[in-house]
Write an enzyme that holds these catalytic residues in place. Structure first.
Site, PDB file in Angstrom:
ATOM      1  N   LYS A   1       0.845  -1.205   0.000  1.00 15.35           N
ATOM      2  CA  LYS A   1       0.000   0.000   0.000  1.00 15.35           C
ATOM      3  C   LYS A   1       0.874   1.247   0.000  1.00 15.35           C
ATOM      4  O   LYS A   1       0.611   2.218  -0.713  1.00 15.35           O
ATOM      5  CB  LYS A   1      -0.951  -0.018   1.207  1.00 15.35           C
ATOM      6  CG  LYS A   1      -2.065  -1.043   1.023  1.00 15.35           C
ATOM      7  CD  LYS A   1      -2.870  -1.330   2.277  1.00 15.35           C
ATOM      8  CE  LYS A   1      -3.803  -2.508   2.012  1.00 15.35           C
ATOM      9  NZ  LYS A   1      -4.532  -2.965   3.178  1.00 15.35           N
TER      10      LYS A   1
ATOM     11  N   GLN B   1      -4.902  -1.846   9.454  1.00 19.00           N
ATOM     12  CA  GLN B   1      -4.729  -3.143   8.794  1.00 19.00           C
ATOM     13  C   GLN B   1      -5.312  -4.259   9.673  1.00 19.00           C
ATOM     14  O   GLN B   1      -4.931  -4.400  10.830  1.00 19.00           O
ATOM     15  CB  GLN B   1      -3.227  -3.390   8.525  1.00 19.00           C
ATOM     16  CG  GLN B   1      -2.946  -4.644   7.730  1.00 19.00           C
ATOM     17  CD  GLN B   1      -3.518  -4.600   6.314  1.00 19.00           C
ATOM     18  OE1 GLN B   1      -3.359  -3.626   5.594  1.00 19.00           O
ATOM     19  NE2 GLN B   1      -4.195  -5.658   5.909  1.00 19.00           N
TER      20      GLN B   1
ATOM     21  N   ASP C   1     -11.253   2.434   3.362  1.00 18.07           N
ATOM     22  CA  ASP C   1     -11.522   1.000   3.214  1.00 18.07           C
ATOM     23  C   ASP C   1     -13.006   0.752   2.955  1.00 18.07           C
ATOM     24  O   ASP C   1     -13.391  -0.327   2.518  1.00 18.07           O
ATOM     25  CB  ASP C   1     -11.136   0.261   4.514  1.00 18.07           C
ATOM     26  CG  ASP C   1      -9.815  -0.489   4.389  1.00 18.07           C
ATOM     27  OD1 ASP C   1      -9.370  -0.718   3.243  1.00 18.07           O
ATOM     28  OD2 ASP C   1      -9.240  -0.836   5.433  1.00 18.07           O
TER      29      ASP C   1
END
Ligand code: NDP
Length: 284
Positions: A53, A97, A120
């Site tokens: 990422k 995460q 997200d």
């Protein structure tokens, strides 16, 4: 029939070029999109995902901030870091995460991220907005699947989509996104009776199960579009999907491979969402 391969790597590369161009335009207006990633603990897979990422941010000219926290960090400490990032105008996207250690309440963490920075697309407000067809951050893997279909010229309206898997991050939202595009959607899961009866009805079959080579040719309709979300390791430790690629590709009309299918789209849509957040931060 031998299926046409949907090349996710190529489609992702094309999308990333478009995103990079938009990032440059935004920078000329004085705004550089910034993504903050919080990594708790030392999970190897998580470390790799986070690294990828960050690399994508760099490649597209965005800022990335990595915050590492120890495995035994308290929930309060994590929430207070998120609160700080919520108020930081240089950060447009915040991502924790997953998975996080068991002693921390995952729902509470997700809900503490500002919905305006929830790139997200996991916050209940964004999920609700997506359900009702409003402007929202769409969850990255489902969004990536939608883009793969659109970029491959596959029409969705009126098609029968069968989704195998009903997780909150893949199965449920991908069905909802395709319903929003006027597909007729069937969800299957571990309690579904006679799975094959359903999967063989699919014009578009989406496998998000997490079991290597789970979907066989006999479960697929001739000419169907088969999207394989799975990222599994087979007995030899090789990355493979949920679909038995060799036999299913002889029967399907289109198929995504693993790797180079859905995978590259997920991070691409994360970058897209971060760009969207940064753009919206100056258009409000
Ligand atoms: P989950 O484990 O959260 O969900 C799996 C789903 O499959 C569940 O809904 C489960 O049903 C269903 N299932 C399990 N066994 C069966 C069965 N025998 N028959 C029918 N359905 C079954 O997985 P995720 O959704 O998080 O991930 C799915 C796969 O996608 C994994 O391989 C994961 O690694 C991969 N993935 C890939 C991404 C990418 O970027 N390419 C991103 C995210 C995930 P039930 O609900 O009843 O338990």
């Amino acid at each position: 029939m031998t299926a046409e391969i949907i090349n996710g790597k190529e489609i992702a590369a094309k999308k990333r070029l478009e995103i990079a161009e938009e990032v440059e335009k935004l920078k000329s207006k004085g705004v550089t999109p910034g993504l903050a990633v919080i990594l708790v603990g030392n999970n190897d897979a998580s470390r790799t995902y986070v690294k990828n990422k960050q690399k994508a941010c760099e490649e597209l000219g965005m800022n990335s901030l990595l915050i590492k926290m120890s495995e035994d960090v308290s929930e309060e400490e994590l929430l207070s870091k998120i609160e700080e990032l919520n108020g930081d105008p240089s950060i447009h996207g915040i991502l924790v995460q997953l998975p996080i250690p068991k002693h921390i309440d995952e729902k509470r963490v997700i809900e503490s991220i500002s919905p305006l920075k929830d790139v997200d697309g996991f916050h209940p407000i964004n999920i609700g907005r997506m359900m009702t067809g409003q402007n929202a951050f769409l969850p990255c893997t489902p969004y990536g699947i939608l883009v793969l279909l659109e970029e491959s010229g596959i029409s969705i309206e009126g098609k029968h989509v069968v989704v195998v898997g009903r997780s909150n991050i893949v199965g449920k939202p991908v069905g909802q996104l395709l319903l929003n595009k006027n597909a007729t959607v069937t969800y299957c899961h571990s309690k579904t009776k006679d799975l094959t009866k359903h999967t063989t009805q699919a014009d578009i079959l989406i496998a998000a199960v997490g079991i290597a080579n789970f979907i066989k040719a006999e479960q697929v309709k001739e000419g169907a579009v088969v999207i394989d979300v799975g990222m599994n390791r087979n007995e030899e430790g090789k990355l493979c999907g949920d679909v038995a690629f060799n036999e299913v590709s002889e029967k399907a009309g289109y198929i995504t491979p693993v790797p180079k299918g859905v995978g590259p789209m997920t991070i691409t849509m994360l970058m897209y969402n971060t760009l969207k957040s940064a753009s919206e931060s100056i258009s409000d």
